[in-house]
Scaffold this motif. Structure first.
Motif, PDB file in Angstrom:
ATOM      1  N   SER A  36       3.480 -11.107   0.759  1.00  0.00           N
ATOM      2  CA  SER A  36       2.162 -10.585  -0.395  1.00  0.00           C
ATOM      3  C   SER A  36       1.210  -9.854   1.460  1.00  0.00           C
ATOM      4  O   SER A  36       1.564 -11.146   1.800  1.00  0.00           O
ATOM      5  N   SER A  37       0.868  -9.188   0.890  1.00  0.00           N
ATOM      6  CA  SER A  37      -0.393  -8.906   2.315  1.00  0.00           C
ATOM      7  C   SER A  37      -1.101  -9.649   2.755  1.00  0.00           C
ATOM      8  O   SER A  37      -1.116 -10.152   4.325  1.00  0.00           O
ATOM      9  N   ASN A 131      -3.218  -9.339  -2.227  1.00  0.00           N
ATOM     10  CA  ASN A 131      -2.477  -9.255  -2.572  1.00  0.00           C
ATOM     11  C   ASN A 131      -3.201  -7.291  -1.414  1.00  0.00           C
ATOM     12  O   ASN A 131      -4.568  -7.498  -1.151  1.00  0.00           O
ATOM     13  N   GLU A 132      -2.668  -6.226  -2.043  1.00  0.00           N
ATOM     14  CA  GLU A 132      -2.947  -4.807  -0.949  1.00  0.00           C
ATOM     15  C   GLU A 132      -4.398  -4.847  -1.272  1.00  0.00           C
ATOM     16  O   GLU A 132      -4.542  -4.264  -0.730  1.00  0.00           O
ATOM     17  N   ASP A 133      -5.078  -4.666  -2.348  1.00  0.00           N
ATOM     18  CA  ASP A 133      -5.973  -4.071  -3.466  1.00  0.00           C
ATOM     19  C   ASP A 133      -7.458  -5.388  -2.371  1.00  0.00           C
ATOM     20  O   ASP A 133      -8.207  -4.967  -2.338  1.00  0.00           O
ATOM     21  N   ALA A 136      -8.003  -4.420   0.989  1.00  0.00           N
ATOM     22  CA  ALA A 136      -8.364  -2.602   0.688  1.00  0.00           C
ATOM     23  C   ALA A 136      -9.999  -3.311   0.505  1.00  0.00           C
ATOM     24  O   ALA A 136     -11.135  -2.395   1.467  1.00  0.00           O
TER      25      ALA A 136
END
Length: 195
Positions: A36-37, A131-133, A136
């Motif tokens: 995962s990110s 995670n990616e969100d 961000a």
């Protein structure tokens, strides 16, 4: 009294050894279960922590004063710089602003080393599982008096995180140039020292 002193002398080396072992990144922790990110960023921080641990292990007063050129930073000044970036890395991972300016010159070598390693460990833990969100929404925010300037977390990756790795490599080079190379069994690929 003599028996007490003998017991104290027996346990003092063990106590000092235990304190040294408490510092994170003697080796890289086990890798996460997935890519995962946040886990990738955390692993990058872990790689930096391992490199920094061994770049700063066994440093002498002569190493701290070493300056590769007239205009270059000393080893100790480079430690100050890395420490400041490790604070910003941790603050950004918490979603907090990095308040500027800061002065780290009063910190001892031991305080800089321990603080940097613990900042990196805490930042890695905060990043893992994101995670990616989540990434961000993270910002790198600098605050000077009442003014704040924010950047996307991307800037942390190519900025402070990469810069810390770069400067840790300089520490390795400086100590080697000063006649005190880092431990020969350091293995950054495996994340632990060779047997």
């Amino acid at each position: 009294m003599k028996t007490f002193r003998s017991i104290l002398l027996l346990f003092l080396p063990l106590s000092l050894y235990a304190q040294e072992m408490e510092l994170p990144y003697h080796q890289i922790p086990d890798y996460p279960a997935d890519y995962s990110s946040g886990n990738i960023v955390g692993r990058m921080i872990d790689g930096l922590g391992y490199r920094y641990y061994w770049a700063t292990e066994g440093i002498s007063e002569s190493d701290l004063a070493y300056r590769p050129s007239e205009k270059g930073r000393t080893f100790l000044e480079t430690l100050h710089h890395i420490y400041g970036m490790s604070e910003t890395l941790l603050e950004s991972s918490k979603g907090e602003p990095s308040i500027r300016p800061k002065d780290f010159t009063k910190l001892s070598f031991e305080q800089l080393r321990e603080g940097t390693l613990k900042n990196l460990e805490a930042a890695s833990h905060l990043m893992k599982g994101k995670n990616e969100d989540d990434l961000a929404t993270l910002k790198v925010t600098f605050q000077r008096n009442d003014k704040q300037t924010s950047f996307p977390y991307w800037n942390m990756l190519n900025g402070m995180l990469s810069d810390c790795i770069y400067h840790t490599g300089q520490l390795v080079m400086m100590r080697r140039s000063n006649g005190n190379p880092q431990h020969p069994k350091v293995n950054v690929f495996l994340g632990k020292n060779r047997e």
